[in-house]
Design a protein around this motif. Structure first.
Motif: not given
Length: 202
Positions: A65-71
């Protein structure tokens, strides 16, 4: 049960509970503990630049999920009822985060400190500041820079990297009651199925 064994059991329990809470937010997936398997342990273990020793984080995983998608993130978990010596351990954690960021470790997008007991109440608002990171790194300069000389260590310190580490820090305080506010399992299953469906269509 001896004191050391009791602390180890509490550590395992804390990591499991923190993992369940993180996943319950639906913003974390694929979380794992360094005790889950040898490969998980390896992924969460890094060498100190000097001294020939290693350290490991308790948890790792991915975010959605934004703003951390795939972090990616790694976390240290303290299942404590009192502040205890968390201040000292937190400083060491910051030095570990600096080393991980410097090495561009694949889990170093975010660094989470998860505890059940707040500490350093009078300076809580500055615990994730660049100055705090720099101070912690200098305290552990012999393992980070290979020198215990303050002036030499200061020259080797990368202030921009310390600022970057500070920006990636999360301080999360949990409580027994807070853990009961997670989505019910059937609700979570519905949301997880929908997220999986959407992610598969991207």
């Amino acid at each position: 049960m001896v004191v050391g064994e009791d602390a180890q059991v509490k550590g395992f329990s804390g990591a499991r509970r923190a993992k369940q809470w993180l996943e319950g937010t639906m913003r974390i997936f694929g979380a794992y503990a360094n005790t889950d398997s040898e490969s998980c342990g390896r992924r969460l273990t890094l060498p100190w630049p000097y001294g020939g020793r290693t350290f490991s984080f308790d948890l790792g995983g991915a975010m959605r999920g934004d703003p951390y998608q795939n972090d990616m993130f790694c976390a240290e978990v303290k299942n404590y009822a009192q502040p205890s010596d968390q201040g000292t351990q937190f400083d060491e954690f910051l030095a570990k985060c600096y080393v991980a960021a410097q090495a561009q470790h694949h889990l170093s997008d975010h660094f989470m400190w998860i505890t059940w007991a707040p500490f350093r109440a009078n300076s809580w608002s500055t615990l994730n500041s660049p100055d705090q990171v720099e101070s912690a790194v200098l305290q552990h300069s012999s393992r980070v820079f290979g020198t215990s000389d303050p002036a030499e260590a200061r020259k080797l310190l990368d202030s921009e990297l310390a600022q970057s580490v500070a920006a990636r820090l999360w301080l999360i305080v949990l409580s027994d009651k807070q853990e009961t506010l997670l989505p019910l399992k059937d609700w979570a299953a519905i949301v997880a199925a929908e997220l999986t469906r959407r992610e598969g269509s991207w």
